[in-house]
Structure formats: structure tokens, C-alpha cells
Design a protein around this motif. Structure first.
Motif, PDB file in Angstrom:
ATOM      1  N   GLU A  68       0.830  -1.211   0.000  1.00  0.00           N
ATOM      2  CA  GLU A  68       0.000   0.000   0.000  1.00  0.00           C
ATOM      3  C   GLU A  68       0.866   1.263   0.000  1.00  0.00           C
ATOM      4  N   ALA A  69       1.897   1.280   0.833  1.00  0.00           N
ATOM      5  CA  ALA A  69       2.782   2.445   0.894  1.00  0.00           C
ATOM      6  C   ALA A  69       3.546   2.619  -0.421  1.00  0.00           C
ATOM      7  N   ILE A  70       3.967   1.518  -1.019  1.00  0.00           N
ATOM      8  CA  ILE A  70       4.646   1.583  -2.313  1.00  0.00           C
ATOM      9  C   ILE A  70       3.695   2.101  -3.379  1.00  0.00           C
ATOM     10  N   TRP A  71       2.447   1.651  -3.335  1.00  0.00           N
ATOM     11  CA  TRP A  71       1.449   2.138  -4.281  1.00  0.00           C
ATOM     12  C   TRP A  71       1.274   3.653  -4.137  1.00  0.00           C
ATOM     13  N   ASP A  72       1.214   4.136  -2.912  1.00  0.00           N
ATOM     14  CA  ASP A  72       1.051   5.579  -2.672  1.00  0.00           C
ATOM     15  C   ASP A  72       2.184   6.385  -3.305  1.00  0.00           C
ATOM     16  N   ILE A  73       3.383   5.840  -3.294  1.00  0.00           N
ATOM     17  CA  ILE A  73       4.533   6.526  -3.894  1.00  0.00           C
ATOM     18  C   ILE A  73       4.505   6.400  -5.413  1.00  0.00           C
ATOM     19  N   TYR A  74       4.235   5.211  -5.915  1.00  0.00           N
ATOM     20  CA  TYR A  74       4.369   4.927  -7.345  1.00  0.00           C
ATOM     21  C   TYR A  74       3.223   5.474  -8.196  1.00  0.00           C
ATOM     22  N   ALA A  75       2.005   5.389  -7.711  1.00  0.00           N
ATOM     23  CA  ALA A  75       0.831   5.760  -8.518  1.00  0.00           C
ATOM     24  C   ALA A  75       0.921   7.170  -9.110  1.00  0.00           C
ATOM     25  N   PRO A  76       1.327   8.210  -8.364  1.00  0.00           N
ATOM     26  CA  PRO A  76       1.428   9.539  -8.983  1.00  0.00           C
ATOM     27  C   PRO A  76       2.466   9.606 -10.110  1.00  0.00           C
ATOM     28  N   PHE A  77       3.560   8.855  -9.991  1.00  0.00           N
ATOM     29  CA  PHE A  77       4.543   8.834 -11.079  1.00  0.00           C
ATOM     30  C   PHE A  77       3.931   8.225 -12.339  1.00  0.00           C
ATOM     31  N   VAL A  78       3.107   7.196 -12.165  1.00  0.00           N
ATOM     32  CA  VAL A  78       2.448   6.557 -13.305  1.00  0.00           C
ATOM     33  C   VAL A  78       1.441   7.508 -13.929  1.00  0.00           C
ATOM     34  N   ARG A  79       0.605   8.117 -13.116  1.00  0.00           N
ATOM     35  CA  ARG A  79      -0.497   8.946 -13.624  1.00  0.00           C
ATOM     36  C   ARG A  79      -0.050  10.306 -14.156  1.00  0.00           C
ATOM     37  N   GLU A  80       1.027  10.868 -13.603  1.00  0.00           N
ATOM     38  CA  GLU A  80       1.331  12.282 -13.866  1.00  0.00           C
ATOM     39  C   GLU A  80       2.647  12.544 -14.578  1.00  0.00           C
ATOM     40  N   THR A  81       3.486  11.532 -14.775  1.00  0.00           N
ATOM     41  CA  THR A  81       4.805  11.783 -15.357  1.00  0.00           C
ATOM     42  C   THR A  81       5.152  10.738 -16.414  1.00  0.00           C
ATOM     43  N   PRO A  82       6.135  11.051 -17.273  1.00  0.00           N
ATOM     44  CA  PRO A  82       6.643  10.052 -18.206  1.00  0.00           C
ATOM     45  C   PRO A  82       7.766   9.204 -17.607  1.00  0.00           C
ATOM     46  N   ALA A  83       8.025   9.333 -16.309  1.00  0.00           N
ATOM     47  CA  ALA A  83       9.141   8.618 -15.679  1.00  0.00           C
ATOM     48  C   ALA A  83       9.060   7.113 -15.901  1.00  0.00           C
ATOM     49  N   LEU A  99       0.812  10.311 -21.909  1.00  0.00           N
ATOM     50  CA  LEU A  99       0.377  11.659 -21.549  1.00  0.00           C
ATOM     51  C   LEU A  99       0.285  12.569 -22.767  1.00  0.00           C
ATOM     52  N   GLY A 100      -0.222  12.022 -23.859  1.00  0.00           N
ATOM     53  CA  GLY A 100      -0.494  12.806 -25.056  1.00  0.00           C
ATOM     54  C   GLY A 100       0.703  13.145 -25.922  1.00  0.00           C
ATOM     55  N   ALA A 101       1.841  12.490 -25.697  1.00  0.00           N
ATOM     56  CA  ALA A 101       3.027  12.802 -26.497  1.00  0.00           C
ATOM     57  C   ALA A 101       3.907  11.561 -26.640  1.00  0.00           C
ATOM     58  N   TRP A 102       4.694  11.565 -27.730  1.00  0.00           N
ATOM     59  CA  TRP A 102       5.708  10.524 -27.911  1.00  0.00           C
ATOM     60  C   TRP A 102       6.868  10.825 -26.982  1.00  0.00           C
ATOM     61  N   ARG A 103       7.363   9.791 -26.302  1.00  0.00           N
ATOM     62  CA  ARG A 103       8.403   9.964 -25.291  1.00  0.00           C
ATOM     63  C   ARG A 103       9.644   9.150 -25.653  1.00  0.00           C
ATOM     64  N   ASP A 104      10.796   9.766 -25.413  1.00  0.00           N
ATOM     65  CA  ASP A 104      12.063   9.053 -25.559  1.00  0.00           C
ATOM     66  C   ASP A 104      12.312   8.256 -24.287  1.00  0.00           C
ATOM     67  N   VAL A 105      13.203   7.286 -24.390  1.00  0.00           N
ATOM     68  CA  VAL A 105      13.643   6.552 -23.208  1.00  0.00           C
ATOM     69  C   VAL A 105      15.167   6.584 -23.182  1.00  0.00           C
ATOM     70  N   GLY A 106      15.716   6.853 -21.997  1.00  0.00           N
ATOM     71  CA  GLY A 106      17.158   6.911 -21.830  1.00  0.00           C
ATOM     72  C   GLY A 106      17.670   5.670 -21.111  1.00  0.00           C
TER      73      GLY A 106
END
Length: 195
Positions: A21-36, A159-166
Motif C-alpha cells: 500500500e505504501a509503495i502504491w502511494d509513492i508509485y501511482a502519482p509517477f504513473v499517472r502524472e509523469t513520463p518517468a 500523456l499525449g506525447a511521444w516519449r524518448d527513453v534513456g
């Protein structure tokens, strides 16, 4: 091992299924809001619990959490780069921290612990694969000592755009001429009292 810091009691320990649950709390915003991460929907806490349980049973790759005053502030783990026997001595790493703890040493301490275990297991290379743009993570990995290998353009759409991966690489040890298979996590963790 625990230590005291300005923010109170902190420690790094192996992950437990109850941390899902704590890991989900940390990870979910990165999934929903960033290309990370190129994950499009966060896995449920139940799915994370199963992933943790499976990883612990397999005993191949370490997972750690950073606790501050009893709360999970970040986590890091290793996994297979690819499912082919010749890749056995390489890992892909993932690391996430609660934004309240960014730039506070959580990531560095998690990676120190993770890479100490991976080296003692016998792994040779650690790869970090970053969804871009991700300037904070790029700077963190480069400051930690990773070499930037390449960017793969337009590798994913999020998130509406093509993303590169490094792709980034950290050499964990010199590649041996005739390597033994990596040792189990439980075997090398029982040898360490540094953390």
C-alpha cells in the motif's frame, strides 16, 4: 541497522508484502502524472503485494524500502533486464521516493544498499531505463555514477506525447572471465551488517 537523522529514526530494510500500500502511494502519482515510467495504469496494491511475494520467493533480486519514523519514504529494487540466460549477470533497477523526501539522501542510501547486495550476489551491470523528459532522475543517476548510454527516440506514447527513453549503466564490478551464477539475495543479506 537503524540510525538517527534530523528527520528522526530511519532505516533501510528488505521489502515485505505488507509494504504494498505504501509503495502504491509513492508509485501511482509517477504513473499517472509523469513520463518517468511507461506504465500507463498503476498496479493495484494487491498486484504489488503479489509482485513482492513472488520476488522474495524467487530470491534472485533484492527489494528495499527506506523507512522514516516507521513510514515508507522510498523503495528500490532490481529485476531482470531480459529473459535470456546470457543476461543473467545484468539487472535493471527501479527507484522511487515520496516527493517530500527528494534531495534528502533517500535515493542515494537506497542505491548504496541495493548495489552492495547486487555486487555481493555477483552481478556485473546495473541498467536504469528512464522515461524522458526526467531531468531530476537523469541528474541523480549521472551523479551516482551511471554512464548515459543512449536515448531511444519516440519509444513510447504517454500523456499525449511521444516519449524518448534513456538507458544508463553502472558497472558493479569488473566482468570476470568465467562468472559463477549470481548468488541468492538471502545468502548475501545474511553476510552483511553494514546497513
Amino acid at each position: 541497522m537503524s540510525d538517527e537523522s534530523d528527520s528522526g529514526a530511519t532505516r533501510i530494510r528488505p521489502v515485505r508484502p505488507g509494504d504494498a500500500e505504501a509503495i502504491w502511494d509513492i508509485y501511482a502519482p509517477f504513473v499517472r502524472e509523469t513520463p518517468a515510467t511507461f506504465t500507463l495504469e498503476p498496479p493495484s496494491p494487491a498486484e504489488l503485494r503479489e509482485k513482492i511475494r513472488t520476488a522474495r520467493e524467487a530470491d534472485e533480486y533484492p527489494w528495499y524500502v527506506f523507512e522514516s519514523d516507521g513510514s515508507v519514504a522510498g523503495y528500490a529494487y532490481a529485476s531482470a533486464v531480459r529473459d535470456r540466460p546470457a543476461y543473467r549477470w545484468s539487472v535493471e533497477t527501479s527507484i522511487y521516493a515520496n516527493p517530500d523526501y527528494h534531495r534528502g539522501g533517500v535515493g542515494r542510501r537506497l542505491y548504496d544498499r541495493l548495489f552492495d547486495t547486487l555486487r555481493r550476489q555477483g552481478y556485473v551491470s546495473a541498467f536504469a531505463v528512464l522515461g524522458l523528459p526526467n531531468p531530476e532522475s537523469e541528474a541523480f543517476h549521472e551523479a551516482y555514477g551511471f554512464d548515459h548510454l543512449a536515448d531511444f527516440p519516440a519509444a513510447g506514447y504517454k500523456l499525449g506525447a511521444w516519449r524518448d527513453v534513456g538507458w544508463y549503466r553502472l558497472e558493479l564490478r569488473d566482468p570476470p572471465a568465467d562468472p559463477d551464477p549470481p548468488r541468492p539475495v538471502s545468502e548475501v543479506e545474511s553476510e552483511s551488517d553494514e546497513f
